[in-house]
Scaffold this motif. Structure first.
Motif, mmCIF file in Angstrom:
data_model
loop_
_atom_site.group_PDB
_atom_site.id
_atom_site.type_symbol
_atom_site.label_atom_id
_atom_site.label_comp_id
_atom_site.label_asym_id
_atom_site.label_seq_id
_atom_site.Cartn_x
_atom_site.Cartn_y
_atom_site.Cartn_z
ATOM 1 N N ASP A 1 -7.226 -2.103 -6.528
ATOM 2 C CA ASP A 1 -8.420 -2.394 -5.715
ATOM 3 C C ASP A 1 -8.071 -3.212 -4.483
ATOM 4 O O ASP A 1 -8.651 -3.018 -3.416
ATOM 5 C CB ASP A 1 -9.481 -3.133 -6.540
ATOM 6 C CG ASP A 1 -10.273 -2.194 -7.420
ATOM 7 O OD1 ASP A 1 -10.568 -1.072 -6.974
ATOM 8 O OD2 ASP A 1 -10.592 -2.580 -8.560
ATOM 9 N N THR A 2 -7.105 -4.108 -4.619
ATOM 10 C CA THR A 2 -6.675 -4.944 -3.498
ATOM 11 C C THR A 2 -5.944 -4.128 -2.447
ATOM 12 O O THR A 2 -6.035 -4.426 -1.260
ATOM 13 C CB THR A 2 -5.749 -6.069 -4.010
ATOM 14 O OG1 THR A 2 -6.467 -6.821 -4.992
ATOM 15 C CG2 THR A 2 -5.300 -6.981 -2.891
ATOM 16 N N CYS B 1 0.819 -1.221 0.000
ATOM 17 C CA CYS B 1 0.000 0.000 0.000
ATOM 18 C C CYS B 1 0.849 1.267 0.000
ATOM 19 O O CYS B 1 0.365 2.323 -0.401
ATOM 20 C CB CYS B 1 -0.933 0.009 1.204
ATOM 21 S SG CYS B 1 -2.231 -1.223 1.115
ATOM 22 N N GLY C 1 -7.780 0.404 -2.760
ATOM 23 C CA GLY C 1 -9.237 0.245 -2.697
ATOM 24 C C GLY C 1 -9.689 -0.360 -1.378
ATOM 25 O O GLY C 1 -10.673 0.086 -0.782
ATOM 26 N N GLU C 2 -8.946 -1.363 -0.896
ATOM 27 C CA GLU C 2 -9.292 -1.972 0.387
ATOM 28 C C GLU C 2 -9.054 -0.999 1.533
ATOM 29 O O GLU C 2 -9.824 -0.976 2.504
ATOM 30 C CB GLU C 2 -8.489 -3.258 0.609
ATOM 31 C CG GLU C 2 -8.832 -3.986 1.885
ATOM 32 C CD GLU C 2 -10.275 -4.482 1.985
ATOM 33 O OE1 GLU C 2 -10.684 -4.818 3.118
ATOM 34 O OE2 GLU C 2 -11.006 -4.537 0.966
ATOM 35 N N GLN D 1 -6.870 7.467 -0.705
ATOM 36 C CA GLN D 1 -7.802 7.898 -1.748
ATOM 37 C C GLN D 1 -7.057 8.538 -2.909
ATOM 38 O O GLN D 1 -7.372 8.270 -4.080
ATOM 39 C CB GLN D 1 -8.827 8.870 -1.175
ATOM 40 C CG GLN D 1 -9.804 8.210 -0.237
ATOM 41 C CD GLN D 1 -10.695 9.199 0.487
ATOM 42 O OE1 GLN D 1 -10.353 10.363 0.678
ATOM 43 N NE2 GLN D 1 -11.863 8.720 0.925
ATOM 44 N N ARG E 1 -5.642 4.768 -10.835
ATOM 45 C CA ARG E 1 -6.746 4.583 -11.793
ATOM 46 C C ARG E 1 -6.517 5.430 -13.054
ATOM 47 O O ARG E 1 -6.750 4.967 -14.169
ATOM 48 C CB ARG E 1 -8.082 4.932 -11.158
ATOM 49 C CG ARG E 1 -8.628 3.846 -10.319
ATOM 50 C CD ARG E 1 -9.061 2.695 -11.221
ATOM 51 N NE ARG E 1 -9.631 1.647 -10.434
ATOM 52 C CZ ARG E 1 -9.364 0.363 -10.605
ATOM 53 N NH1 ARG E 1 -8.531 -0.021 -11.535
ATOM 54 N NH2 ARG E 1 -9.920 -0.539 -9.869
ATOM 55 N N TYR F 1 -5.233 5.806 -4.872
ATOM 56 C CA TYR F 1 -6.215 5.066 -5.661
ATOM 57 C C TYR F 1 -6.563 5.830 -6.942
ATOM 58 O O TYR F 1 -6.525 5.269 -8.040
ATOM 59 C CB TYR F 1 -7.476 4.819 -4.829
ATOM 60 C CG TYR F 1 -8.539 4.047 -5.570
ATOM 61 C CD1 TYR F 1 -8.522 2.658 -5.582
ATOM 62 C CD2 TYR F 1 -9.554 4.703 -6.265
ATOM 63 C CE1 TYR F 1 -9.488 1.942 -6.268
ATOM 64 C CE2 TYR F 1 -10.518 4.001 -6.945
ATOM 65 C CZ TYR F 1 -10.486 2.616 -6.954
ATOM 66 O OH TYR F 1 -11.438 1.917 -7.649
ATOM 67 N N ARG G 1 -12.077 1.118 1.695
ATOM 68 C CA ARG G 1 -13.199 0.372 2.287
ATOM 69 C C ARG G 1 -13.042 0.231 3.807
ATOM 70 O O ARG G 1 -14.004 0.397 4.557
ATOM 71 C CB ARG G 1 -13.335 -0.989 1.612
ATOM 72 C CG ARG G 1 -13.880 -0.898 0.181
ATOM 73 C CD ARG G 1 -14.131 -2.257 -0.437
ATOM 74 N NE ARG G 1 -12.913 -2.956 -0.828
ATOM 75 C CZ ARG G 1 -12.226 -2.745 -1.945
ATOM 76 N NH1 ARG G 1 -12.638 -1.826 -2.813
ATOM 77 N NH2 ARG G 1 -11.145 -3.448 -2.224
ATOM 78 N N GLU H 1 -3.068 -3.963 -9.071
ATOM 79 C CA GLU H 1 -3.836 -4.481 -7.937
ATOM 80 C C GLU H 1 -4.348 -3.337 -7.063
ATOM 81 O O GLU H 1 -4.480 -3.488 -5.850
ATOM 82 C CB GLU H 1 -2.957 -5.416 -7.108
ATOM 83 C CG GLU H 1 -2.539 -6.665 -7.847
ATOM 84 C CD GLU H 1 -1.656 -7.550 -7.001
ATOM 85 O OE1 GLU H 1 -2.149 -8.577 -6.499
ATOM 86 O OE2 GLU H 1 -0.469 -7.200 -6.835
#
Length: 129
Positions: free
Chosen positions: A89-90, A9, A93-94, A110, A117, A113, A97, A87
């Motif tokens: 979202d992994t 991350c 993104g996680e 954020q 994207r 991410y 969430r 990856e």
């Protein structure tokens, strides 16, 4: 597992966005400051999940990466250069969430991410450059 997640991350995604090798960790105090701030965000998420992880783990992680040499590239950067999906979202993104789940702010996750994207959109030919 959270230490691996922390490194993905932070270091992995940050170097990918900036398109630099692990060697940048030895030369850029600004990069280190960003990764440390992002790391503290991830640590807070881990602690909210009940994981035994602390802010000192961010510094320990960075020491390990500094020995990888100038030419090593993180997997997300390799994916971007090869125009493969990442990856994101992994990882980021996680984080988003988990931030929502625990009502913790994750502004750096954020931003990471969104930037990744955009780079994926660029690689897919959806954006001019």
């Amino acid at each position: 597992q959270w230490l691996k997640y922390l490194s993905n991350c932070t270091v992995n995604q940050s170097l990918a966005i900036l398109d630099v090798s692990y060697g940048a960790l030895l030369r850029s105090p600004e990069l280190l400051a960003f990764i440390e701030a992002l790391g503290h965000e991830i640590v807070a998420l881990g602690q909210a999940e009940g994981v035994d992880i602390g802010h000192e783990d961010v510094s320990k992680m960075l020491v390990n990466f500094r020995g990888l040499g100038d030419n090593g590239l993180p997997s997300t950067l390799q994916d971007l250069r090869a125009k493969r999906p990442t990856e994101v979202d992994t990882f980021a993104g996680e984080c988003i969430r988990l931030g929502e789940k625990h009502k913790l702010p994750v502004p750096l996750s954020q931003a990471v991410y969104r930037m990744l994207r955009v780079l994926e959109q660029k690689n897919a030919g959806l954006l001019p450059y």
